[in-house]
Design a protein around this motif. Structure first.
Motif, PDB file in Angstrom:
ATOM      1  N   ASN A   4     -22.294 145.639  -1.048  1.00  0.00           N
ATOM      2  CA  ASN A   4     -22.360 145.082  -0.756  1.00  0.00           C
ATOM      3  C   ASN A   4     -23.363 143.964  -1.062  1.00  0.00           C
ATOM      4  OD1 ASN A   4     -24.079 142.840   1.452  1.00  0.00           O
ATOM      5  ND2 ASN A   4     -23.239 144.744   2.594  1.00  0.00           N
ATOM      6  N   TYR A  64     -25.594 141.646  -0.596  1.00  0.00           N
ATOM      7  CA  TYR A  64     -27.144 141.524  -0.528  1.00  0.00           C
ATOM      8  C   TYR A  64     -27.983 143.059  -0.967  1.00  0.00           C
ATOM      9  CZ  TYR A  64     -26.867 138.041   3.118  1.00  0.00           C
ATOM     10  OH  TYR A  64     -27.449 136.939   3.405  1.00  0.00           O
ATOM     11  N   ILE A 123     -28.049 146.170   7.244  1.00  0.00           N
ATOM     12  CA  ILE A 123     -27.093 145.305   6.876  1.00  0.00           C
ATOM     13  C   ILE A 123     -25.587 145.732   7.192  1.00  0.00           C
ATOM     14  CG2 ILE A 123     -26.324 143.674   5.127  1.00  0.00           C
ATOM     15  CD1 ILE A 123     -28.895 144.388   3.454  1.00  0.00           C
ATOM     16  N   GLY A 134     -24.771 139.395   5.768  1.00  0.00           N
ATOM     17  CA  GLY A 134     -25.908 139.916   6.334  1.00  0.00           C
ATOM     18  C   GLY A 134     -25.851 139.913   8.176  1.00  0.00           C
ATOM     19  N   SER A 166     -33.959 140.646  12.550  1.00  0.00           N
ATOM     20  CA  SER A 166     -33.338 140.532  11.100  1.00  0.00           C
ATOM     21  C   SER A 166     -34.073 138.718  11.692  1.00  0.00           C
ATOM     22  CB  SER A 166     -31.741 140.511  11.328  1.00  0.00           C
ATOM     23  OG  SER A 166     -31.154 141.624  10.654  1.00  0.00           O
ATOM     24  N   TYR A 169     -34.313 135.289   8.398  1.00  0.00           N
ATOM     25  CA  TYR A 169     -33.650 134.207   6.943  1.00  0.00           C
ATOM     26  C   TYR A 169     -35.405 133.530   6.928  1.00  0.00           C
ATOM     27  CZ  TYR A 169     -28.893 136.298   6.967  1.00  0.00           C
ATOM     28  OH  TYR A 169     -28.183 136.916   7.264  1.00  0.00           O
ATOM     29  N   VAL A 172     -33.485 134.055   2.186  1.00  0.00           N
ATOM     30  CA  VAL A 172     -34.167 135.173   1.901  1.00  0.00           C
ATOM     31  C   VAL A 172     -33.917 136.096   3.345  1.00  0.00           C
ATOM     32  CG1 VAL A 172     -35.797 137.511   1.087  1.00  0.00           C
ATOM     33  CG2 VAL A 172     -35.590 135.864   0.090  1.00  0.00           C
ATOM     34  N   LEU A 173     -32.592 137.038   3.398  1.00  0.00           N
ATOM     35  CA  LEU A 173     -32.650 138.197   4.220  1.00  0.00           C
ATOM     36  C   LEU A 173     -34.124 138.947   4.887  1.00  0.00           C
ATOM     37  CD1 LEU A 173     -31.071 139.282   6.810  1.00  0.00           C
ATOM     38  CD2 LEU A 173     -29.524 141.051   5.159  1.00  0.00           C
ATOM     39  N   PHE A 202     -34.347 140.955   0.528  1.00  0.00           N
ATOM     40  CA  PHE A 202     -32.879 141.162   0.588  1.00  0.00           C
ATOM     41  C   PHE A 202     -32.839 139.683  -0.235  1.00  0.00           C
ATOM     42  CE2 PHE A 202     -32.740 144.884   2.773  1.00  0.00           C
ATOM     43  CZ  PHE A 202     -32.290 145.478   2.115  1.00  0.00           C
ATOM     44  N   ASP A 203     -32.062 139.197  -1.363  1.00  0.00           N
ATOM     45  CA  ASP A 203     -31.757 138.272  -1.805  1.00  0.00           C
ATOM     46  C   ASP A 203     -30.204 138.350  -2.655  1.00  0.00           C
ATOM     47  OD1 ASP A 203     -32.080 135.292  -3.547  1.00  0.00           O
ATOM     48  OD2 ASP A 203     -31.033 137.182  -4.122  1.00  0.00           O
ATOM     49  N   LYS A 204     -29.932 137.238  -1.908  1.00  0.00           N
ATOM     50  CA  LYS A 204     -28.028 138.146  -2.086  1.00  0.00           C
ATOM     51  C   LYS A 204     -27.313 138.278  -3.593  1.00  0.00           C
ATOM     52  CE  LYS A 204     -24.429 136.095   0.594  1.00  0.00           C
ATOM     53  NZ  LYS A 204     -23.270 134.785   1.789  1.00  0.00           N
ATOM     54  N   GLY A 224     -30.597 141.325  -4.644  1.00  0.00           N
ATOM     55  CA  GLY A 224     -31.265 142.668  -3.763  1.00  0.00           C
ATOM     56  C   GLY A 224     -32.047 142.799  -3.470  1.00  0.00           C
TER      57      GLY A 224
END
Length: 345
Positions: free
Chosen positions: A36, A38, A154, A159, A178, A180, A194-195, A219-221, A224
């Protein structure tokens, strides 16, 4: 703080540590490594992380005996009633290396983040007790779950929608939120978009001692997992349990921190407040010691860069104290000792 309060919190922390993640996630078979965006495949990469832990977690995990014993008079016990709950919310930090591994099956890819356990006075190359929270499975549809559970983190490669979902597993309810974050500083790096995934665990029967547990993943896309926080929600307060921050990526090698300090004294006993001397043992020679102690209000005192295994603090106020030693190695990695608890009177 009364005896019952400390014991109750210990039970709640133990509930956190042994929380069962039941169920199994399966998906369509396939030979590929699923990744994934993320939670990108970073096999054989190494990062520097900072781990902060609540010493109460370590006390519970170390089968700590209560300081409330026959050596303390009723007068001393009465002094404990005014202790602030803030002492239960303090944290101590160390720096460890982290590494990443994947295990591919026909159904999913297991993605693991491994660090040594220096946060728990056990720096080894083996994955430590926090495994359930840093072990993920990625399905063919690129959904990310906590490994061997039905808890989805996720939803897919794009995302999550900024929304709330609810999952029920046995007697537990997990509410996932969830969102951002446009800009987030972690370590010395600013990440964008960032998620943030928040998991709130709550038991259906609070009378059994279940308290809500909150896990928060960031998580950063492209990188990770960059940050993790966990809390116990106790008596309307969020008690921090453990956090992990990504300090530096791709450091090249994976190293273990120094051996922890041991045999901390005073420990589990009352001492005279007029001259408190901290002592500990160590098998290390080229290290520095940071002595950290907290009073009953959670106020901290840090004595950094000690070269010897003793420190005379002189007179202290009559109070309950929690303390630990952070041993810092020449490679910059550090290890937290098992903490100690004592009363000065």
């Amino acid at each position: 703080m009364k005896k019952a309060v400390i014991l109750e919190v210990s039970v709640l922390l133990l509930v956190f540590l042994v929380f069962s993640l039941s169920g199994c996630v399966t998906g369509p078979s396939g030979p590929s490594i699923y990744s994934n965006p993320y939670l990108s495949n970073r096999t054989s990469e190494y990062d520097l992380i900072e781990v902060s832990v609540n010493p109460s977690v370590m006390l519970t995990m170390g089968n700590y005996t209560s300081i409330f014993n026959d050596d303390l008079s009723d007068e001393h016990l009465n002094d404990l009633k005014s202790i602030s709950p803030s002492l239960l919310s303090v944290t101590v930090s160390c720096r460890e290396d982290a590494k990443y591994e994947v295990d591919v099956s026909d159904e999913e890819t297991e993605y693991r983040m491994i660090f040594s356990g220096a946060w728990n006075a056990q720096p080894t190359e083996e994955e430590q007790k926090m495994k359930p929270f840093f072990d993920f499975s990625i399905t063919k549809n690129l959904e990310v779950y906590l490994y061997e559970s039905d808890i989805k983190l996720i939803d897919g490669p794009n995302g999550n929608a900024a929304a709330t979902t609810t999952t029920t597993i046995g007697s537990a309810t997990i509410v996932r939120g969830s969102s951002y974050i446009s800009s987030l500083l972690v370590g010395n790096h600013v990440y964008t978009n960032v998620l943030r995934v928040n998991l709130l665990f709550s038991g259906s029967d609070p009378s059994n001692g279940n308290s809500p547990l909150e896990l928060v993943y960031f998580f950063d896309k492209s990188v990770g997992l960059i940050k993790f926080d966990s809390y116990l929600i106790y008596d309307s307060n969020k008690i921090p349990l453990m956090s992990v921050d990504l300090i530096e990526t791709n450091i090249g090698t994976y190293e273990i921190g120094p051996s922890p300090a041991t045999n901390l004294e005073p420990n589990n006993n009352p001492v005279s407040k007029n001259d408190v001397v901290f002592t500990w043992n160590s098998t290390e020679t080229t290290v520095a010691y940071n002595l950290i102690y907290f009073n009953s209000n959670g106020d901290s005192t840090v004595v950094p860069s000690l070269s010897h295994t003793t420190y005379d603090a002189g007179p202290l106020d009559s109070d309950l104290y929690l303390w630990t030693i952070v041993t810092v190695g020449s490679n910059g990695l550090s290890t937290i000792s098992q903490p100690a608890l004592f009363m000065a009177y």
